[in-house]
Design a protein around this motif. Structure first.
Motif, PDB file in Angstrom:
ATOM      1  N   ASP A 145      78.753  39.624  45.926  1.00  0.00           N
ATOM      2  CA  ASP A 145      79.305  40.808  46.583  1.00  0.00           C
ATOM      3  C   ASP A 145      79.186  42.054  45.701  1.00  0.00           C
ATOM      4  O   ASP A 145      78.854  43.134  46.185  1.00  0.00           O
ATOM      5  N   LEU A 146      79.397  41.898  44.396  1.00  0.00           N
ATOM      6  CA  LEU A 146      79.253  43.037  43.482  1.00  0.00           C
ATOM      7  C   LEU A 146      77.789  43.424  43.340  1.00  0.00           C
ATOM      8  O   LEU A 146      77.440  44.610  43.315  1.00  0.00           O
ATOM      9  N   ALA A 182      76.627  45.291  46.445  1.00  0.00           N
ATOM     10  CA  ALA A 182      77.203  46.646  46.504  1.00  0.00           C
ATOM     11  C   ALA A 182      76.506  47.595  45.537  1.00  0.00           C
ATOM     12  O   ALA A 182      76.132  48.709  45.915  1.00  0.00           O
ATOM     13  N   THR A 225      87.105  48.548  49.553  1.00  0.00           N
ATOM     14  CA  THR A 225      86.533  47.344  48.952  1.00  0.00           C
ATOM     15  C   THR A 225      85.179  47.667  48.332  1.00  0.00           C
ATOM     16  O   THR A 225      84.860  47.205  47.229  1.00  0.00           O
ATOM     17  N   SER A 237      85.723  49.497  45.073  1.00  0.00           N
ATOM     18  CA  SER A 237      86.188  48.559  44.058  1.00  0.00           C
ATOM     19  C   SER A 237      85.031  47.709  43.529  1.00  0.00           C
ATOM     20  O   SER A 237      84.900  47.511  42.319  1.00  0.00           O
ATOM     21  N   ARG A 238      84.198  47.215  44.431  1.00  0.00           N
ATOM     22  CA  ARG A 238      83.066  46.377  44.018  1.00  0.00           C
ATOM     23  C   ARG A 238      82.084  47.160  43.162  1.00  0.00           C
ATOM     24  O   ARG A 238      81.592  46.658  42.151  1.00  0.00           O
ATOM     25  N   ARG A 257      83.645  47.755  39.707  1.00  0.00           N
ATOM     26  CA  ARG A 257      83.618  46.547  38.880  1.00  0.00           C
ATOM     27  C   ARG A 257      82.198  46.207  38.427  1.00  0.00           C
ATOM     28  O   ARG A 257      81.984  45.791  37.288  1.00  0.00           O
ATOM     29  N   ALA A 258      81.217  46.430  39.297  1.00  0.00           N
ATOM     30  CA  ALA A 258      79.826  46.164  38.931  1.00  0.00           C
ATOM     31  C   ALA A 258      79.366  47.133  37.843  1.00  0.00           C
ATOM     32  O   ALA A 258      78.737  46.726  36.860  1.00  0.00           O
TER      33      ALA A 258
END
Length: 194
Positions: A143-144, A147, A171, A174-175, A178-179
């Motif tokens: 998912d990251l 994205a 979301t 956020s992804r 974080r990536a």
């Protein structure tokens, strides 16, 4: 906006029985969709097959396209799902988001410091950065990885990514955060040397 209006006009022509209008959409997006699929599927012949399958699926589903999103965003989502289905049918996991070149690596926050003059040392360092970014992206959860690929490499905005990934914009943010954080962490040793 003109591009979006043009796509919508072509979609409406197809929905009204003009299959030739779809050929124009295919011609417009076949290179971008092929590039997207090649980030998941390595074999070029398979990339072409998967792209063709994605365009066929999109054509068959076009009667249900309501225009809630841009045509390209909708097509993008079909292409990603088709590529993932291909990998599943081949018994493989989704690979990294593809390879990056040094120019793409510069899009990551902090990488601008690596962009200066081209010397043999800089070229070696740029290749190391490229490999580091590729490894960092490959290590991300799917998912990251999806994205960050859609945002940084394909240039989609947050709304488009939310449509492609079928999740809320929060979301997506956020992804991507974080990536980027994970990639920056891997790039830190190179940036500390500057």
């Amino acid at each position: 906006m003109a591009d979006q209006n043009e796509d919508q006009a072509l979609v409406e022509k197809v929905q009204n029985g003009d299959p030739q209008a779809y050929n124009l959409l295919v011609l417009k997006y076949q290179t971008r969709i092929g590039h997207l699929i090649s980030r998941f599927v390595r074999n070029q012949a398979d990339v072409e097959d998967v792209a063709q399958e994605a365009f066929i699926k999109a054509y068959k589903a076009l009667k249900n396209f309501r225009g809630d999103s841009q045509f390209y965003t909708w097509l993008y989502r079909i292409a990603i799902n088709t590529a993932k289905n291909h990998l599943v049918s081949m018994g493989r996991r989704t690979p990294a988001g593809g390879t990056l070149d040094a120019q793409e690596a510069e899009q990551y926050e902090g990488a601008y410091a690596l962009q200066e003059t081209a010397t043999p040392d800089r070229e070696i360092q740029a290749e190391e950065v490229k490999q580091t970014v590729n490894k960092a992206i490959a290590a991300l959860p799917e998912d990251l990885r999806t994205a960050i690929t859609l945002r940084e490499l394909e240039g989609l905005n947050y709304e488009e990514i939310a449509m492609v990934m079928d999740c809320p914009i929060g979301t997506v943010r956020s992804r991507i955060f974080r990536a980027r954080e994970a990639v920056d962490k891997q790039l830190k040793p190179y940036l500390d040397n500057e």
